[in-house]
Design an enzyme around this catalytic site. Sequence first.
Site, PDB file in Angstrom:
ATOM      1  N   SER A  92      49.568  36.147  45.344  1.00 43.78           N
ATOM      2  CA  SER A  92      48.991  36.626  44.163  1.00 43.78           C
ATOM      3  C   SER A  92      49.958  36.014  43.103  1.00 43.78           C
ATOM      4  O   SER A  92      49.880  35.018  42.678  1.00 43.78           O
ATOM      5  CB  SER A  92      48.898  38.253  44.080  1.00 43.78           C
ATOM      6  OG  SER A  92      48.529  38.619  43.106  1.00 43.78           O
ATOM      7  N   HIS A 199      42.756  42.708  41.935  1.00 40.00           N
ATOM      8  CA  HIS A 199      41.837  41.636  42.845  1.00 40.00           C
ATOM      9  C   HIS A 199      40.751  42.315  43.149  1.00 40.00           C
ATOM     10  O   HIS A 199      40.115  42.207  44.341  1.00 40.00           O
ATOM     11  CB  HIS A 199      42.589  41.169  44.139  1.00 40.00           C
ATOM     12  CG  HIS A 199      43.838  40.225  43.782  1.00 40.00           C
ATOM     13  ND1 HIS A 199      43.836  39.032  43.223  1.00 40.00           N
ATOM     14  CD2 HIS A 199      45.129  40.526  44.176  1.00 40.00           C
ATOM     15  CE1 HIS A 199      44.966  38.849  43.200  1.00 40.00           C
ATOM     16  NE2 HIS A 199      46.066  39.619  43.513  1.00 40.00           N
TER      17      HIS A 199
END
Length: 311
Positions: A92, A199
């Site tokens: 990420s 996300h």
Amino acid sequence: MNAVLLFAGQGAQKVGMGKDLAESYPTVRALFDQADATLGYSLSSIMFEGPMEELTKTSRCQPALYAHGLAILEVLKSKVPALNITATAGLSLGEFTAHAAAGTFDFATGLNLVFQRGSFMEEACENTKGAMLALLGGEESAIRELAKECDVDVANLNAPGQIVLSGSAEGIADAAAKAKDKDKGIKRAIPLPVAGAYHSRLMKSAQDKLAAVLASAPIQSPRVPVVCNFEARTVSTPEEIRTTLTSQVTGSVRWVESMQHLIAAGHTTFIELGPDATLAGLMGKIDKSVKVISIKDAASLDAAVTALTAG
């Protein structure tokens, strides 16, 4: 010595991160001073002293993890000059650190990008009521069906048997309740202590704002392959780097496939740079045959140097 660099994602932050490194190495202190000057506030003080509540803020922990990972790398390269970095990847937020390590952009450019990314995501969290849920066990197909049923998104595919869902607080509560159905094969459903639904589609406003920032950021082709989370493949042109870093904000982190992509390419030694050993733990579930060396502080750095220079 050939090795792939792996960089930590949000959640790895710890009060005290980088402090012993800054005290031991002037290059680290200089990098943290540069970060403080670039951002206009003392990021290093928050990293070293906390409080944890402040360090955990998305706008703080993202630049903190970015600076910490690159500071370790600076010292590692000076101590192991024969180290040949063959690829990079990051979980990420860590994907930005991976790009900086690969030369896609310089330290200050990346620091500004992650600060803005964190600020945009923090703002999106405040404007939406989101949550995240880690599911242990269960087939991916069953979990995707559960996500669809509860109108939430698959945020992270971290390791076999470890998938994270993200979305509205109501949808995640529904998913937690339905995960108890024994037919789904899910062993545990763990609500995550996060500020919002990372996300997921609830981050769309952050994604749009980051896209605008990335459009004007100086980005070049990396010197070594960088594997992106969103498509679990190597990205090389500035255009695809901008696109995949943007898409990643609302898209799934396909970590299992990303690591499998690197292993299939023949990489066998990985170095994790971050305040904990989360990525080493995930790799142990993905493929036990590869070696992961985790560096989080001065002591583990010394141990890593010994391991990398032995023989």
